[in-house]
Write a protein that holds these residues in place. Structure first.
Motif, PDB file in Angstrom:
ATOM      1  N   LEU A   1       0.655  -1.241   0.399  1.00  0.00           N
ATOM      2  CA  LEU A   1      -0.388   0.604  -0.076  1.00  0.00           C
ATOM      3  C   LEU A   1       0.785   1.540   0.300  1.00  0.00           C
ATOM      4  N   GLU A   2       2.156   1.682   0.700  1.00  0.00           N
ATOM      5  CA  GLU A   2       3.040   2.337   0.632  1.00  0.00           C
ATOM      6  C   GLU A   2       3.217   2.932  -0.855  1.00  0.00           C
ATOM      7  N   ASP A   3       4.129   1.587  -1.402  1.00  0.00           N
ATOM      8  CA  ASP A   3       4.288   1.472  -3.223  1.00  0.00           C
ATOM      9  C   ASP A   3       3.247   2.165  -4.094  1.00  0.00           C
TER      10      ASP A   3
ATOM     11  N   ARG B   1       4.064   6.605   5.266  1.00  0.00           N
ATOM     12  CA  ARG B   1       4.232   6.050   6.885  1.00  0.00           C
ATOM     13  C   ARG B   1       4.830   7.571   7.293  1.00  0.00           C
ATOM     14  N   ASP B   2       4.223   7.827   8.425  1.00  0.00           N
ATOM     15  CA  ASP B   2       4.818   9.002   8.858  1.00  0.00           C
ATOM     16  C   ASP B   2       6.208   8.267  10.357  1.00  0.00           C
ATOM     17  N   ALA B   3       7.272   9.201  10.409  1.00  0.00           N
ATOM     18  CA  ALA B   3       8.484   9.088  11.209  1.00  0.00           C
ATOM     19  C   ALA B   3       7.931   9.680  12.678  1.00  0.00           C
TER      20      ALA B   3
ATOM     21  N   PRO C   1       6.713   4.026  14.025  1.00  0.00           N
ATOM     22  CA  PRO C   1       6.706   4.774  12.759  1.00  0.00           C
ATOM     23  C   PRO C   1       4.554   4.992  12.776  1.00  0.00           C
ATOM     24  N   THR C   2       4.672   5.950  12.576  1.00  0.00           N
ATOM     25  CA  THR C   2       2.591   6.306  12.074  1.00  0.00           C
ATOM     26  C   THR C   2       1.876   5.772  10.949  1.00  0.00           C
ATOM     27  N   TYR C   3       1.136   5.680  10.216  1.00  0.00           N
ATOM     28  CA  TYR C   3       0.259   5.523   9.152  1.00  0.00           C
ATOM     29  C   TYR C   3      -1.161   5.821   9.150  1.00  0.00           C
ATOM     30  N   ARG C   4      -0.860   6.857   7.675  1.00  0.00           N
ATOM     31  CA  ARG C   4      -2.009   7.475   7.575  1.00  0.00           C
ATOM     32  C   ARG C   4      -2.157   7.205   5.822  1.00  0.00           C
ATOM     33  N   ILE C   5      -3.928   7.830   5.581  1.00  0.00           N
ATOM     34  CA  ILE C   5      -4.568   7.246   3.861  1.00  0.00           C
ATOM     35  C   ILE C   5      -3.874   8.532   3.686  1.00  0.00           C
ATOM     36  N   ALA C   6      -2.966   8.243   2.136  1.00  0.00           N
ATOM     37  CA  ALA C   6      -2.371   9.732   1.369  1.00  0.00           C
ATOM     38  C   ALA C   6      -3.503  10.178   0.398  1.00  0.00           C
ATOM     39  N   GLU C   7      -4.800   9.080   0.071  1.00  0.00           N
ATOM     40  CA  GLU C   7      -5.365  10.026  -0.499  1.00  0.00           C
ATOM     41  C   GLU C   7      -7.395  10.349   0.336  1.00  0.00           C
ATOM     42  N   PRO C   8      -7.367  11.674   0.424  1.00  0.00           N
ATOM     43  CA  PRO C   8      -8.514  11.454   1.700  1.00  0.00           C
ATOM     44  C   PRO C   8      -9.777  10.727   0.836  1.00  0.00           C
TER      45      PRO C   8
END
Length: 490
Positions: free
Chosen positions: A294-296, A302-304, A312-319
């Motif tokens: 999903l990152e690729d 991924r946010d450090a 790290p924490t993760y967030r959805i890139a597409e609103p």
């Protein structure tokens, strides 16, 4: 090249393409253009071909032989030779494309290149051989060959590691979504409060306004709820199923159910690997692969942690995907029934604010600090802007920091230029400022960052009370940033 009048912004991308295409140096050159779907890559490259008299070919998902027939027919229609082209293989086709630039620099675009490479994995190696430095067909040509694709995982590998085309490209450009300020201008929304809410739903993807919403924009703040109901939650509009299609269109996502569940976990507030694993009732090692995929694919970011290593924490890139998983997916069966959208939205507005709008506002504040804020306001030029948790050993609690602005380290410790708190619905006051002061003192004691000149920034979508304004006037380290400042073009 003159940019088409109907093209909104994209000045940077158009300028980069113009320099690449009109470069008079001899020898064919390669460029790679990528970006998530619906960002206007095709429109941009087709316009460049029209402006410079080039050749554009849009690939489709087809067998190799059919794609060869299609490009043969397209090139025949473009060149109009005495006898039509009938390419037996891609080596012949690529040589013919290089031949287009025998007299002048000519752009040649192969759009959706991953479709062709999927049908014929040798195609990148064929292009590598065609662009070999001392090869006659290359040295005698000034074709500017542009490979374009939306499959970010594939396009990212095209020029990396030991890939055949590594070192061959003279242009590598990513067409990104419009930022929050440009998106507001594109949607024709002058009210910052309304613009932020719309951006939290559809982000900065240009196609969502023109093609998917058919130009339907909220007529004002009071129209936002009705706009959501008649566009995003309406089964008759393309926006309704777009988030599901975005996932299905990624070639590397095979077990769609698992990937959907990972995204649903993040949308529900489970931003860590452990949180996602708990949500899915799996081991953390079991979800490592889908997270990486999903990152690729550019769907998960991924946010450090700015204050703790390896957290790290993760967030959805597409609103739109975040909105879908937080609001639509849990009640999908109801939404598919005509006439249910208004009822569902009335019951979902609080969840929208807490799970979608609040986190999106925080991210916009971080983006603003990194890309738009005056360095004088921050106390320097940021090297990185993130967020994290500061551990208070005395109180045995963790303090979340929404915005952490880290400067460029000279010789000693990197400077912590600013820490900030972002609240969408809260009128901020002295309690928020005192909390930031306390966090700054804890960070100072930890010794990881230089906090000598750390600014304290309050970001609010609802404004600030009189005590906050008085504190900002009395203390030069305190800064108040409202929605008007976030959307200011200054």
């Amino acid at each position: 090249m003159d940019k088409p009048a109907e093209m909104f912004d994209r000045d940077y991308e158009w300028s980069a393409l113009s320099r690449f295409i009109t470069d008079p140096q001899p020898g064919a050159t390669l460029g790679v253009v990528s970006g998530r779907r619906r960002q206007g890559k095709t429109f941009l490259l087709d316009a460049a071909c029209r402006a410079a008299g080039g050749f554009y070919f849009g690939a489709t998902e087809a067998a190799d032989a059919e794609s060869l027939r299609r490009i043969s027919a397209a090139l025949t229609a473009h060149v109009r030779p005495v006898s039509p082209f009938h390419f037996a293989n891609w080596s012949e086709a690529v040589d013919a494309l290089l031949g287009l630039g025998s007299e002048r620099p000519v752009p040649v675009v192969i759009d959706e290149f991953p479709y062709l490479a999927k049908a014929n994995p040798e195609l990148p190696s064929i292009i590598q051989e065609a662009l070999r430095p001392l090869r006659d067909q290359r040295t005698s040509s000034r074709t500017r060959l542009l490979l374009c694709g939306s499959a970010l995982s594939f396009m990212g590998r095209l020029l990396s590691g030991n890939a055949p085309l590594r070192g061959r490209a003279g242009l590598e450009m990513v067409v990104r979504p419009l930022d929050h300020r440009l998106a507001a201008e594109f949607w024709g929304i002058a009210d910052p409060h309304l613009a932020m809410k719309v951006n939290a739903v559809v982000g900065g993807t240009p196609a969502y306004r023109r093609e998917f919403a058919r130009g339907d924009t909220p007529r004002g703040p009071e129209d936002f709820d009705d706009w959501v109901v008649r566009t995003v939650l309406n089964p008759e509009t393309p926006l309704f199923r777009e988030a599901r299609y975005l996932l299905a269109e990624e070639p590397d996502l095979r077990d769609t159910a698992l990937y959907l569940s990972v995204l649903a976990a993040v949308a529900d507030g489970n931003a860590t690997r452990g949180g996602m694993a708990g949500y899915l009732e799996r081991k953390a090692t079991d979800i490592a692969h889908p997270i990486n995929v999903l990152e690729d694919a550019g769907l998960l970011h991924r946010d450090a942690d700015a204050f703790r290593d390896n957290r790290p924490t993760y967030r959805i890139a597409e609103p739109l995907i975040g909105f879908y998983h937080a609001i639509m997916r849990p009640v999908w069966d109801q939404l598919e029934r005509p006439g249910s959208a208004s009822r569902v939205w009335q019951a979902s507005r609080r969840r929208f604010v807490s799970n979608v709008l609040g986190p999106h506002f925080e991210q916009i504040c971080r983006d603003w600090a990194l890309h738009h804020a005056d360095p004088d306001l921050l106390g320097g030029l940021p090297a990185h802007v993130g967020h994290g948790v500061v551990h208070d050993s005395k109180a045995r609690i963790g303090h979340e920091v929404d915005v952490a602005v880290i400067g460029i380290a000279d010789a000693g410790k990197p400077p912590l230029l600013a820490i900030g708190e972002a609240k969408w619905n809260d009128t901020m006051g002295m309690a928020h400022i005192e909390r930031l002061r306390h966090i700054r003192s804890i960070v100072s004691q930890a010794g990881r960052y230089d906090t000598t000149n750390t600014r304290l920034i309050c970001f609010s979508g609802a404004g600030f009370n009189d005590k906050a304004h008085a504190a900002a006037e009395a203390d030069p380290d305190v800064r108040l940033v409202d929605l008007a400042a976030l959307y200011s073009q200054a």
